[in-house]
Motif scaffolding. Structure first.
Motif, short mmCIF file in Angstrom:
data_model
loop_
_atom_site.label_atom_id
_atom_site.label_comp_id
_atom_site.label_asym_id
_atom_site.label_seq_id
_atom_site.Cartn_x
_atom_site.Cartn_y
_atom_site.Cartn_z
N GLN A 56 0.87 -1.18 0.00
CA GLN A 56 0.00 0.00 0.00
C GLN A 56 0.91 1.23 0.00
OE1 GLN A 56 -3.62 0.30 0.05
NE2 GLN A 56 -2.97 2.36 -0.52
N TYR A 57 0.85 2.00 -1.08
CA TYR A 57 1.75 3.14 -1.28
C TYR A 57 0.94 4.43 -1.28
CZ TYR A 57 4.64 6.35 -4.13
OH TYR A 57 5.33 7.43 -4.63
N THR A 58 1.33 5.37 -0.42
CA THR A 58 0.67 6.66 -0.35
C THR A 58 1.73 7.76 -0.41
OG1 THR A 58 -1.07 5.75 1.07
CG2 THR A 58 -0.85 8.15 1.01
N SER A 59 1.51 8.75 -1.28
CA SER A 59 2.40 9.91 -1.33
C SER A 59 1.56 11.17 -1.21
CB SER A 59 3.22 9.92 -2.63
OG SER A 59 2.38 10.09 -3.76
N PHE A 60 2.20 12.24 -0.75
CA PHE A 60 1.47 13.48 -0.51
C PHE A 60 2.45 14.64 -0.38
CE2 PHE A 60 2.23 11.08 3.35
CZ PHE A 60 2.85 11.99 4.19
N THR A 61 1.98 15.85 -0.69
CA THR A 61 2.78 17.04 -0.41
C THR A 61 2.84 17.21 1.09
OG1 THR A 61 2.09 18.08 -2.48
CG2 THR A 61 2.98 19.52 -0.76
N ALA A 62 4.05 17.20 1.64
CA ALA A 62 4.20 17.19 3.09
C ALA A 62 3.91 18.56 3.69
CB ALA A 62 5.62 16.77 3.45
N SER A 63 3.20 18.55 4.80
CA SER A 63 2.94 19.79 5.54
C SER A 63 4.20 20.21 6.29
CB SER A 63 1.80 19.58 6.54
OG SER A 63 2.19 18.66 7.54
N ASP A 64 4.25 21.46 6.70
CA ASP A 64 5.39 21.93 7.48
C ASP A 64 5.52 21.15 8.77
OD1 ASP A 64 6.01 23.83 5.57
OD2 ASP A 64 5.00 25.47 6.61
N ALA A 65 4.39 20.80 9.37
CA ALA A 65 4.41 20.04 10.62
C ALA A 65 5.07 18.68 10.42
CB ALA A 65 2.99 19.87 11.16
N PRO B 219 -3.19 15.45 8.87
CA PRO B 219 -2.47 16.69 9.15
C PRO B 219 -1.04 16.71 8.60
CG PRO B 219 -3.53 15.85 11.13
CD PRO B 219 -3.59 14.77 10.11
N ALA B 220 -0.54 15.53 8.24
CA ALA B 220 0.81 15.46 7.67
C ALA B 220 0.84 15.93 6.23
CB ALA B 220 1.32 14.02 7.75
N ALA B 221 -0.32 15.96 5.59
CA ALA B 221 -0.40 16.29 4.17
C ALA B 221 -0.91 17.70 3.96
CB ALA B 221 -1.31 15.30 3.46
N ALA B 222 -0.26 18.41 3.05
CA ALA B 222 -0.68 19.77 2.70
C ALA B 222 -1.69 19.77 1.57
CB ALA B 222 0.53 20.61 2.32
N GLY B 223 -1.99 18.60 1.04
CA GLY B 223 -2.95 18.48 -0.06
C GLY B 223 -3.54 17.08 -0.08
N GLU B 224 -3.99 16.66 -1.25
CA GLU B 224 -4.61 15.35 -1.39
C GLU B 224 -3.58 14.23 -1.30
OE1 GLU B 224 -7.93 14.70 -1.69
OE2 GLU B 224 -8.14 16.84 -1.25
N LEU B 225 -4.05 13.07 -0.87
CA LEU B 225 -3.21 11.88 -0.83
C LEU B 225 -3.31 11.13 -2.16
CD1 LEU B 225 -4.25 10.44 2.66
CD2 LEU B 225 -2.44 12.09 2.17
N THR B 226 -2.18 10.66 -2.67
CA THR B 226 -2.17 9.79 -3.84
C THR B 226 -1.91 8.37 -3.35
OG1 THR B 226 -1.32 11.53 -5.29
CG2 THR B 226 -1.02 9.26 -6.02
N ARG B 227 -2.87 7.48 -3.58
CA ARG B 227 -2.79 6.13 -3.02
C ARG B 227 -2.85 5.08 -4.12
NH1 ARG B 227 -7.23 5.01 0.84
NH2 ARG B 227 -5.81 3.49 1.74
N PHE B 228 -2.00 4.07 -3.98
CA PHE B 228 -2.02 2.90 -4.86
C PHE B 228 -1.94 1.66 -3.99
CE2 PHE B 228 -0.10 5.91 -7.95
CZ PHE B 228 -0.86 5.63 -9.07
N GLN B 229 -2.57 0.61 -4.48
CA GLN B 229 -2.43 -0.71 -3.85
C GLN B 229 -1.88 -1.64 -4.90
OE1 GLN B 229 -5.88 -2.12 -1.65
NE2 GLN B 229 -5.32 -4.23 -2.06
N PHE B 230 -0.78 -2.31 -4.57
CA PHE B 230 -0.11 -3.19 -5.52
C PHE B 230 -0.09 -4.61 -4.97
CE2 PHE B 230 1.74 1.02 -6.06
CZ PHE B 230 1.64 1.21 -7.43
N THR B 231 -0.37 -5.58 -5.84
CA THR B 231 -0.41 -6.98 -5.43
C THR B 231 0.47 -7.81 -6.37
OG1 THR B 231 -1.89 -8.78 -4.82
CG2 THR B 231 -2.44 -7.57 -6.84
N GLY B 232 0.45 -9.14 -6.18
CA GLY B 232 1.29 -10.01 -6.99
C GLY B 232 2.75 -9.66 -6.86
N VAL B 233 3.16 -9.33 -5.64
CA VAL B 233 4.49 -8.76 -5.43
C VAL B 233 5.58 -9.79 -5.70
CG1 VAL B 233 6.02 -7.70 -3.74
CG2 VAL B 233 3.59 -7.09 -3.78
N ARG B 234 6.54 -9.40 -6.51
CA ARG B 234 7.73 -10.21 -6.79
C ARG B 234 8.85 -9.72 -5.88
NH1 ARG B 234 8.50 -12.63 -11.97
NH2 ARG B 234 10.61 -11.79 -12.11
#
Length: 204
Positions: free
Chosen positions: A9-18, A86-101
Motif C-alpha cells: 500500500q503506497y501513499t504519497s502526498f505534499t508534506a505539511s510543514d508540521a 495533518p501530515a499532508a498539505a494536499g490530497e493523498l495519492t494512493r495505490f495498492q499493488f499486489t502479486g508482489v515479486r
C-alpha cells in the motif's frame, strides 16, 4: 523472483510543514498498526533532500489482500488515516499493488529507498510492460540492490518498483551503467517512469 500474495500500500502526498519539521507527532496511527493481523511493516518519511524533501510517503506491507481488506474495515484504519491527514498539505495519492515479486521490506529498510511508478504508454502491450518491469526488478536483485515489484489492483497496468540504495548519488550513477541502463531504457520506451527517492523510518 516468484510472484507472491503480499500487498504494497503506497501513499504519497505534499508534506505539511508540521510533518517536515517533526514526524514524531504523527506516529499514533502507525503504532496501532503493529497489532493488526497480517501487517508486515510500515515505513514513512520524506523525499530525499537532493530532490527537495517536499513529498511525504507512507508505505505499508501486508501478508495478503484478505488481511489488507480486513484492516481497511477496522477502526485502526480510521485512526491511521486521521493521523496522516495533518501530515499532508494536499490530497493523498494512493495505490495498492499486489502479486508482489520479491520482498519489498529490505529495500524499504535501506538508507535511501527509490520508488518507480510505471505508467504504460497508450497502446503499449501489457505483456511487454510486465516483462520489461520484471526484468528491471530482477536485475537489481541479481546485482546486490534489494528490489521488489507489484502491479496495481486497479487494472490500469501501473506497476511499482521499490529499490534500496546506500545513497541517492549511488542510485543515479548506477542506473547509467549496465546491466541496468539497457533494461531501464527498454521499460522507458513502453511506459512513463515516475522516479523518486525517500528516506524512511520503519514502524513494525
Amino acid at each position: 523472483m516468484s510472484t507472491g500474495t503480499r500487498i504494497i500500500q503506497y501513499t504519497s502526498f505534499t508534506a505539511s510543514d508540521a510533518f517536515i519539521n517533526n514526524r514524531s507527532h504523527f506516529t499514533e496511527g502507525l503504532e496501532k498498526l503493529k497489532t493488526v493481523d497480517g501487517h508486515l511493516g510500515s515505513f514513512w518519511g520524506l523525499q530525499a533532500a537532493e530532490e527537495g524533501a517536499k513529498t511525504g510517503y507512507l508505505v505499508t506491507v501486508w501478508e495478503s489482500v484478505e488481511h489488507h481488506k480486513k484492516f481497511t474495515a477496522s477502526d485502526a484504519f480510521g485512526v491511521a488515516i486521521s493521523s496522516l491527514k495533518p501530515a499532508a498539505a494536499g490530497e493523498l495519492t494512493r495505490f495498492q499493488f499486489t502479486g508482489v515479486r520479491g520482498s519489498p521490506i529490505p529495500g524499504l529498510q535501506t538508507a535511501v529507498t527509490e520508488f518507480v511508478i510505471v505508467r504504460p504508454n497508450p497502446g503499449a502491450s501489457g505483456d511487454a510492460v510486465t516483462a520489461a518491469a520484471n526484468k528491471t526488478g530482477d536485475s537489481f536483485n541479481e546485482n546486490g540492490y534489494p528490489a521488489a515489484l507489484g502491479k496495481s489492483v486497479q487494472g490500469d497496468g501501473v506497476y511499482i518498483v521499490v529499490i534500496g540504495w546506500p545513497s541517492v548519488a549511488e542510485s543515479r550513477a548506477t542506473v547509467k551503467k549496465e546491466p541496468f541502463a539497457s533494461g531501464i531504457g527498454a521499460l522507458a520506451a513502453l511506459a512513463t517512469l515516475e522516479i523518486s527517492h525517500a528516506v524512511l523510518d520503519k514502524h513494525t
